[in-house]
Write a protein that holds these residues in place. Structure first.
Motif, mmCIF file in Angstrom:
data_model
loop_
_atom_site.group_PDB
_atom_site.id
_atom_site.type_symbol
_atom_site.label_atom_id
_atom_site.label_comp_id
_atom_site.label_asym_id
_atom_site.label_seq_id
_atom_site.Cartn_x
_atom_site.Cartn_y
_atom_site.Cartn_z
ATOM 1 N N ARG A 137 22.383 -8.772 5.677
ATOM 2 C CA ARG A 137 22.030 -7.636 6.527
ATOM 3 C C ARG A 137 22.049 -8.000 8.007
ATOM 4 N N HIS A 138 22.298 -9.284 8.276
ATOM 5 C CA HIS A 138 22.292 -9.746 9.660
ATOM 6 C C HIS A 138 23.463 -9.155 10.434
ATOM 7 N N ARG A 139 23.187 -8.629 11.591
ATOM 8 C CA ARG A 139 24.224 -8.063 12.449
ATOM 9 C C ARG A 139 24.503 -9.018 13.600
ATOM 10 N N PRO A 140 25.757 -9.344 13.840
ATOM 11 C CA PRO A 140 26.074 -10.327 14.884
ATOM 12 C C PRO A 140 25.666 -9.844 16.263
ATOM 13 N N ARG A 141 25.131 -10.771 17.018
ATOM 14 C CA ARG A 141 24.729 -10.460 18.392
ATOM 15 C C ARG A 141 25.726 -11.015 19.399
ATOM 16 N N LEU A 142 26.728 -11.708 18.887
ATOM 17 C CA LEU A 142 27.649 -12.410 19.781
ATOM 18 C C LEU A 142 28.813 -11.528 20.197
ATOM 19 N N GLY A 143 29.340 -11.799 21.369
ATOM 20 C CA GLY A 143 30.546 -11.130 21.829
ATOM 21 C C GLY A 143 31.538 -12.148 22.331
ATOM 22 N N GLY A 144 31.685 -13.252 21.583
ATOM 23 C CA GLY A 144 32.531 -14.354 22.016
ATOM 24 C C GLY A 144 33.999 -14.011 22.002
ATOM 25 N N GLY A 145 34.793 -14.943 22.509
ATOM 26 C CA GLY A 145 36.216 -14.694 22.644
ATOM 27 C C GLY A 145 37.048 -15.116 21.456
ATOM 28 N N GLY A 146 36.420 -15.442 20.335
ATOM 29 C CA GLY A 146 37.184 -15.870 19.172
ATOM 30 C C GLY A 146 36.571 -15.401 17.873
ATOM 31 N N ILE A 147 37.437 -15.066 16.907
ATOM 32 C CA ILE A 147 37.012 -14.702 15.561
ATOM 33 C C ILE A 147 37.746 -15.619 14.590
ATOM 34 N N ILE A 148 36.994 -16.407 13.849
ATOM 35 C CA ILE A 148 37.552 -17.328 12.861
ATOM 36 C C ILE A 148 37.462 -16.660 11.489
ATOM 37 N N VAL A 149 38.599 -16.564 10.799
ATOM 38 C CA VAL A 149 38.634 -15.949 9.475
ATOM 39 C C VAL A 149 38.889 -17.043 8.443
ATOM 40 N N LEU A 150 37.926 -17.266 7.563
ATOM 41 C CA LEU A 150 38.054 -18.325 6.568
ATOM 42 C C LEU A 150 38.986 -17.887 5.436
ATOM 43 N N GLY A 151 39.869 -18.790 5.039
ATOM 44 C CA GLY A 151 40.845 -18.468 4.012
ATOM 45 C C GLY A 151 40.309 -18.609 2.610
ATOM 46 N N SER A 152 41.082 -18.115 1.651
ATOM 47 C CA SER A 152 40.804 -18.298 0.227
ATOM 48 C C SER A 152 42.133 -18.309 -0.509
ATOM 49 N N THR A 153 42.081 -18.598 -1.796
ATOM 50 C CA THR A 153 43.300 -18.798 -2.576
ATOM 51 C C THR A 153 44.173 -17.550 -2.606
ATOM 52 N N LEU A 154 45.467 -17.761 -2.399
ATOM 53 C CA LEU A 154 46.440 -16.675 -2.525
ATOM 54 C C LEU A 154 46.818 -16.495 -3.994
ATOM 55 N N HIS A 155 47.225 -15.302 -4.350
ATOM 56 C CA HIS A 155 47.712 -15.017 -5.701
ATOM 57 C C HIS A 155 49.221 -14.799 -5.640
ATOM 58 N N ALA A 156 49.958 -15.792 -6.134
ATOM 59 C CA ALA A 156 51.418 -15.728 -6.089
ATOM 60 C C ALA A 156 51.917 -15.496 -4.669
ATOM 61 N N GLY A 157 51.243 -16.136 -3.708
ATOM 62 C CA GLY A 157 51.641 -16.016 -2.312
ATOM 63 C C GLY A 157 51.184 -14.741 -1.637
#
Length: 337
Positions: free
Chosen positions: A154-174
């Motif tokens: 339920r935590h809402r981000p308070r940051l307005g930084g200049g970067g967004i990191i998106v963590l990966g996960s396994t692809l399905h058949a690419g």
């Protein structure tokens, strides 16, 4: 119970509640937030039992038994459901059967422990103590985990930084599976939020594990962000070397820092993984906040169990250090029975 004892329980309950709120407001990326929430619930339940006439030690033991068995039941149900709904390609039949039996044992523990204690004799008491300790310890640990991880969703981000990191996960058949698609859509939504605040962040999809036939996770993610979600190509940087959450964060930070960004960043993952990712970011010394995309109900039980087990591993010294306390409580409970 005396008025002084009831007052002491009430005061301790309020102090634990206040400490929990203080920690959550200052930095919710801590396991101790779950510990304090459990302590507050324990003291509150003991207070109710004391008001009903139970002596303080008995009230505390009964409250601990009730909460730990609740945790054991929830954990057991999660294990059983997870063993039933997990895809055969993700788990072998033997593993599914063993995990299901373990879940059933946890579900039976509230009845099994008193039954073994009622048999009488040293053997019955020893077996009751062993089963009780295991069920109580796992139940308490699971409640602490839930008490820290679920409120973080339920935590809402308070940051307005200049970067967004998106963590990966396994692809399905690419291809991008629904779980990873949810992360990317949440990242695009966070980008729109920051744009409205006057910040145009760089997006860093992070993840390796590619081979000759399958693209890197980050490459497939970047293509989805650009071609499907409409993120400008010049605002996307791929990080294709990471294979763990720690590497995701460290290498993505390095990439963003080299691109001229500074400060803390926003990390996007799946909801079930958000708290552990935030905990890891804190341990690495990053001030990042983590937000989560949706997780399908079918995948939620096994995903939560995986997070629980991995967090137990990260906190193993604390788990082992608390074991004597659980043993002492279990012995007292067996004697009381």
């Amino acid at each position: 119970m005396s008025a002084a004892g009831i007052g002491a329980l009430g005061l301790l309950t309020m102090l634990c509640t206040a400490a929990h709120q203080l920690i959550v407001r200052r930095d919710p990326r801590r396991m101790r937030s779950g510990t304090l929430l459990l302590l507050a619930a324990l003291l509150l339940l003991a207070l109710v039992l004391a008001l009903l006439g139970r002596p303080a030690p008995t009230a505390l033991l009964l409250a601990l038994w009730g909460l730990s068995m609740t945790g054991a039941l929830v954990l057991g149900a999660t294990v059983v459901i997870g063993s039933l709904v997990i895809s055969p390609r993700d788990a072998r039949p033997r593993g599914r059967v063993l995990s299901g039996l373990g879940g059933l044992a946890l579900l039976a523990s509230p009845v099994l422990v008193p039954a073994l204690a009622g048999v009488g004799g040293p053997v019955g008491l020893v077996l009751a103590g062993i089963v009780g300790v295991l069920a109580m310890h796992l139940g308490i640990a699971f409640l602490i985990f839930l008490g820290a991880a679920l409120p973080y969703l339920r935590h809402r981000p308070r940051l307005g930084g200049g970067g967004i990191i998106v963590l990966g996960s396994t692809l399905h058949a690419g291809r991008i599976p629904p779980l990873l698609r949810g992360r990317l859509e949440r990242a695009a939504a966070e980008r729109e939020r920051l744009l409205a605040l006057g910040v145009d962040p760089l997006l860093v999809p992070s993840g390796g594990k590619g081979d000759e036939d399958t693209p890197h996770e980050a490459e497939a993610m970047a293509a989805h962000l650009i071609d499907v979600l409409g993120v400008p190509a010049d605002r996307v940087r791929t990080e294709i070397a990471a294979r763990t959450t720690e590497e995701n964060l460290v290498l993505s930070h390095r990439l963003l820092d080299e691109a001229g960004q500074a400060g803390t960043y926003l990390v996007v993952t799946s909801g079930y993984h958000a708290f552990r990712a935030a905990l890891i970011a804190r341990e690495l010394g990053f001030g990042d906040e983590v937000v989560g995309g949706p997780t399908g109900l079918r995948h939620l039980p096994t995903a939560m169990l995986r997070e629980f087990v991995l967090l137990l591993g990260r906190r193993l010294p604390w788990v082992l250090a608390a074991l004597p306390v659980t043993v002492a409580a279990a012995v007292l409970l067996v004697r009381m029975l």
